[in-house]
Write an enzyme that holds these catalytic residues in place. Structure first.
Site, PDB file in Angstrom:
ATOM      1  N   GLY A  86      33.845  12.484  42.519  1.00  0.00           N
ATOM      2  CA  GLY A  86      33.345  12.950  43.812  1.00  0.00           C
ATOM      3  C   GLY A  86      32.626  14.275  43.711  1.00  0.00           C
ATOM      4  N   ARG A 121      31.754   6.942  38.979  1.00  0.00           N
ATOM      5  CA  ARG A 121      33.199   6.884  38.743  1.00  0.00           C
ATOM      6  C   ARG A 121      33.577   5.956  37.588  1.00  0.00           C
ATOM      7  NH1 ARG A 121      36.111   9.573  42.528  1.00  0.00           N
ATOM      8  NH2 ARG A 121      35.085  10.093  44.499  1.00  0.00           N
ATOM      9  N   ASP A 176      40.701  15.803  37.464  1.00  0.00           N
ATOM     10  CA  ASP A 176      41.752  15.572  36.481  1.00  0.00           C
ATOM     11  C   ASP A 176      41.551  14.255  35.733  1.00  0.00           C
ATOM     12  OD1 ASP A 176      42.316  14.416  39.004  1.00  0.00           O
ATOM     13  OD2 ASP A 176      44.395  14.114  38.458  1.00  0.00           O
ATOM     14  N   ASP A 177      41.158  13.179  36.433  1.00  0.00           N
ATOM     15  CA  ASP A 177      40.941  11.904  35.752  1.00  0.00           C
ATOM     16  C   ASP A 177      39.744  11.991  34.806  1.00  0.00           C
ATOM     17  OD1 ASP A 177      43.033  10.279  36.804  1.00  0.00           O
ATOM     18  OD2 ASP A 177      41.987  10.193  38.708  1.00  0.00           O
ATOM     19  N   LYS A 232      36.504  20.493  38.186  1.00  0.00           N
ATOM     20  CA  LYS A 232      35.871  20.263  39.484  1.00  0.00           C
ATOM     21  C   LYS A 232      36.796  19.438  40.370  1.00  0.00           C
ATOM     22  CE  LYS A 232      34.679  16.622  40.259  1.00  0.00           C
ATOM     23  NZ  LYS A 232      34.566  15.250  40.782  1.00  0.00           N
ATOM     24  N   THR A 233      37.037  19.873  41.581  1.00  0.00           N
ATOM     25  CA  THR A 233      37.579  19.039  42.650  1.00  0.00           C
ATOM     26  C   THR A 233      37.796  19.904  43.873  1.00  0.00           C
ATOM     27  OG1 THR A 233      39.410  17.683  43.466  1.00  0.00           O
ATOM     28  CG2 THR A 233      39.947  19.271  41.771  1.00  0.00           C
ATOM     29  N   ILE A 234      37.300  19.458  45.007  1.00  0.00           N
ATOM     30  CA  ILE A 234      37.539  20.230  46.219  1.00  0.00           C
ATOM     31  C   ILE A 234      38.997  20.143  46.647  1.00  0.00           C
ATOM     32  CG2 ILE A 234      35.162  19.925  47.010  1.00  0.00           C
ATOM     33  CD1 ILE A 234      36.247  17.979  49.127  1.00  0.00           C
ATOM     34  N   ASP A 235      39.724  19.136  46.131  1.00  0.00           N
ATOM     35  CA  ASP A 235      41.128  18.971  46.534  1.00  0.00           C
ATOM     36  C   ASP A 235      42.011  20.133  46.099  1.00  0.00           C
ATOM     37  OD1 ASP A 235      40.243  16.577  47.460  1.00  0.00           O
ATOM     38  OD2 ASP A 235      41.472  15.326  46.170  1.00  0.00           O
ATOM     39  N   MET A 270      40.531  16.086  53.756  1.00  0.00           N
ATOM     40  CA  MET A 270      40.502  15.533  52.409  1.00  0.00           C
ATOM     41  C   MET A 270      41.561  16.195  51.537  1.00  0.00           C
ATOM     42  SD  MET A 270      37.094  14.818  50.139  1.00  0.00           S
ATOM     43  CE  MET A 270      36.619  13.280  50.904  1.00  0.00           C
ATOM     44  N   GLY A 271      42.058  15.436  50.586  1.00  0.00           N
ATOM     45  CA  GLY A 271      43.124  15.896  49.698  1.00  0.00           C
ATOM     46  C   GLY A 271      44.135  14.789  49.515  1.00  0.00           C
ATOM     47  N   ARG A 272      43.808  13.813  48.636  1.00  0.00           N
ATOM     48  CA  ARG A 272      44.647  12.625  48.499  1.00  0.00           C
ATOM     49  C   ARG A 272      45.991  12.918  47.860  1.00  0.00           C
ATOM     50  NH1 ARG A 272      46.289   9.145  44.982  1.00  0.00           N
ATOM     51  NH2 ARG A 272      45.266  10.201  43.263  1.00  0.00           N
ATOM     52  N   GLU A 289      45.188  14.232  53.978  1.00  0.00           N
ATOM     53  CA  GLU A 289      44.726  12.861  53.772  1.00  0.00           C
ATOM     54  C   GLU A 289      45.794  11.990  53.115  1.00  0.00           C
ATOM     55  OE1 GLU A 289      40.868  10.824  51.524  1.00  0.00           O
ATOM     56  OE2 GLU A 289      41.687  12.712  50.812  1.00  0.00           O
ATOM     57  N   ARG A 329      31.840  18.165  50.843  1.00  0.00           N
ATOM     58  CA  ARG A 329      31.669  17.902  49.414  1.00  0.00           C
ATOM     59  C   ARG A 329      30.331  18.384  48.856  1.00  0.00           C
ATOM     60  NH1 ARG A 329      33.598  12.172  47.351  1.00  0.00           N
ATOM     61  NH2 ARG A 329      31.544  11.575  48.103  1.00  0.00           N
TER      62      ARG A 329
END
Length: 548
Positions: free
Chosen positions: A77, A141, A171-172, A198-201, A246-248, A307, A423
């Site tokens: 993302g 992805r 992380d993935d 990188k991740t906005i989460d 957002m933030g799974r 989220e 994002r």
């Protein structure tokens, strides 16, 4: 490419670099490292990239003008600042040697496998400086986890004379970077792999990564919107706004936005799990706040919902674990059945406790939990209308209380989900500087022969000139977790620390925020003006580093 007035002005912004990497650098190595957990298993899986030292860059008088071509991939993302990682990487390798080339693989890791790429030139890259989005080369992805993919990627790496790949992801994606680095090292292919966080989460952080890029910009963007809603809420005084953020896998975004905006309620998934709360208990707590405010004549308020909340409710979390295993082993047996037959099949294969939980869920939620998964095998919680589910349950509970004479107010709700809005926002000064420094750090890691490392920048609450740049072995962050019914090596996600200062700040204030109207209106991100306005870090980072 058409440009807005703001974009034209932002292109002229020159990101600030840590003093240590403005010129030539040398590497200072620390002690050998260990993985976050499952040390023996991780070492066995990554014998060539395990135990490497943390490195920091220091100024040097020795010129490093080596010739090297580099490939770069945007993965997963979007997050504000990704373009600046690439510009920092480009400028640094060109400074080392003007003949160095940077190749961008198109639409993510799939571009490497399918040999879709472009050479990034100065004329091209200058249009993307300090801009949001990943549209410079696109993202994807595709997971890099199969030998055929590694070997197919190697073909184009050899053809273009690429010395190293930089994978910009969460992380993935960085787990995949670690696997790829190990494979190429084991084969002695001479290809280095470097990751960028990188991740906005905000869940890619640890003792070495203070924050993932994009979190600063995204939370400031969401906080502006939440502040606008709070002001409207306080003006109309007739709606309860349920805002999903957002933030799974973690509640960092919701927590940060709460600290910035002071809503009436902010749910924190990690707290729900720690307290073993049920969905009904969460609803009851929300309704108590609604009823109290109604007793004062305040039939309005703002509620922040992470989220991924539904996954953290213990009873539903246990259900999801069993559904994951069921989907992995028997998914093909029921995927094509009609909805009624699907539900019956799943119910017949669940344990008694999970069967009871599953039977209470609305059909659309049950389907999301039992069938649909993202490419990494995760429940697509962004598609579950948790905010609507909560408000519907609150409405029913309040109607019951009204019939019992326990509630005398009016309840009307509005729903929002803020995800894509943040994002691709134009990066804040912090993210513009931070990402540019990450790109420069990645270049120096490559020039110093490192592989299996993630570029890092530390002490980020100080002025950018005082930041410390370097790299950390990706294996240091890894452990073994169950994914898609299998035990796999992955980077451990950072959840909200319930003993940490950011959560404690929420905990100390939320009773007052719930009862009174204490809204704060942060306004839009500022790029020019006083430093305390334009260069402020997130409340989370300030509290964690005692700078609040």
């Amino acid at each position: 490419m058409e440009k807005s007035v703001l974009q034209k002005a932002r292109m002229a912004y020159v990101p600030h670099l840590p003093e240590a990497i403005k010129g030539y650098v040398k590497v200072k190595e620390g002690a050998p490292t260990e993985s976050a957990d499952n040390k023996e298993e991780i070492q066995k899986l990554f014998p060539n990239t395990y135990g490497m030292p943390i490195v920091e860059f220091e100024p040097s008088d020795s010129e490093n003008g080596q010739l090297m071509n580099v490939g770069v991939i945007l993965s997963g993302g979007q997050a504000p600042g990704g373009h600046n990682v690439i510009t920092g990487l480009f400028d640094t390798i060109k400074k080392m040697n003007p003949d160095n080339k940077l190749y961008g693989f198109i639409l993510g890791p799939g571009g490497l496998v399918d040999h879709k790429y472009m050479e990034i030139t100065k004329d091209f890259i200058d249009d993307y400086r300090n801009t949001g989005g990943f549209d410079m080369i696109g993202s994807g992805r595709t997971k890099l986890e199969k030998v055929e993919q590694f070997e197919k990627g190697l073909e184009i790496i050899r053809e273009l004379g690429i010395k190293a790949l930089v994978i910009i992801g969460g992380d993935d994606s960085n787990t995949n970077a670690c696997v790829l680095a190990e494979y190429y090292a084991a084969k002695n292919y001479g290809v280095q792999v470097i990751g960028c966080p990188k991740t906005i989460d905000g869940d890619l952080k640890n003792s070495q990564i203070e924050t993932s890029f994009g979190f600063d910009t995204a939370t400031k963007t969401y906080s502006e919107l939440i502040g606008n809603i709070e002001r409207d809420c306080n003006s109309a005084r007739k709606y309860w706004h349920f805002i999903k953020l957002m933030g799974r896998s973690a509640s960092h975004i919701a927590l940060e936005c709460a600290l910035q905006c002071q809503p009436n309620i902010c749910l924190v998934s990690e707290e729900v799990k720690a307290k073993n709360m049920t969905l009904n208990q969460i609803v009851e707590q929300i309704c108590e706040v609604i009823a109290y405010r109604a007793s004062k004549g305040d039939n309005y308020g703002v509620i922040l919902v992470p989220e991924g909340l539904i996954e953290f409710i213990p009873s539903i979390g246990k259900l999801i674990e069993e559904l994951n295993d069921l989907l992995a082993s028997h998914g093909n047996d029921y995927k094509e059945l009609d909805p009624v037959a699907q539900r019956e099949y799943i119910m017949s294969h669940l344990s008694d406790d999970n069967k009871q939980t599953f039977s209470t869920l609305p059909d659309n939620v049950a389907r999301q939990l039992s069938l649909d998964r993202d490419p990494h095998g995760n429940v697509q919680v962004s598609l579950i209308e948790t905010e609507k589910l909560l408000s519907d349950m609150c409405e029913a509970k309040l109607a019951q209380w009204k019939a019992e004479g326990k509630y005398v107010g009016k309840f009307a709700s509005l729903h929002h989900f803020f995800g894509y809005e943040g994002r691709c926002a134009a990066p804040s000064n912090f993210d513009a500087d931070y990402c540019y420094a990450l790109g420069a750090s990645a270049a120096h890691l490559i020039a110093n022969g490192k592989t299996g490392y993630m570029a890092v920048v530390k002490h980020t609450t100080r002025p950018a000139s005082d930041w410390v740049a370097g790299g950390v072995p990706i294996t240091m962050m890894m452990n073994i977790e169950r994914r898609n019914g299998e035990m796999k090596p992955v980077i451990r996600k950072a959840l909200v620390d319930l003993e940490g200062k950011p959560f404690k700040e929420l905990e100390a204030n939320r009773d007052r925020w719930s009862k009174d109207t204490c809204y704060v209106y942060p306004g839009p991100i500022q790029y020019w003006g006083p430093s305390e306005v334009c260069d402020r870090t997130t409340r989370t980072l300030a509290l964690e580093q005692d700078k609040a």
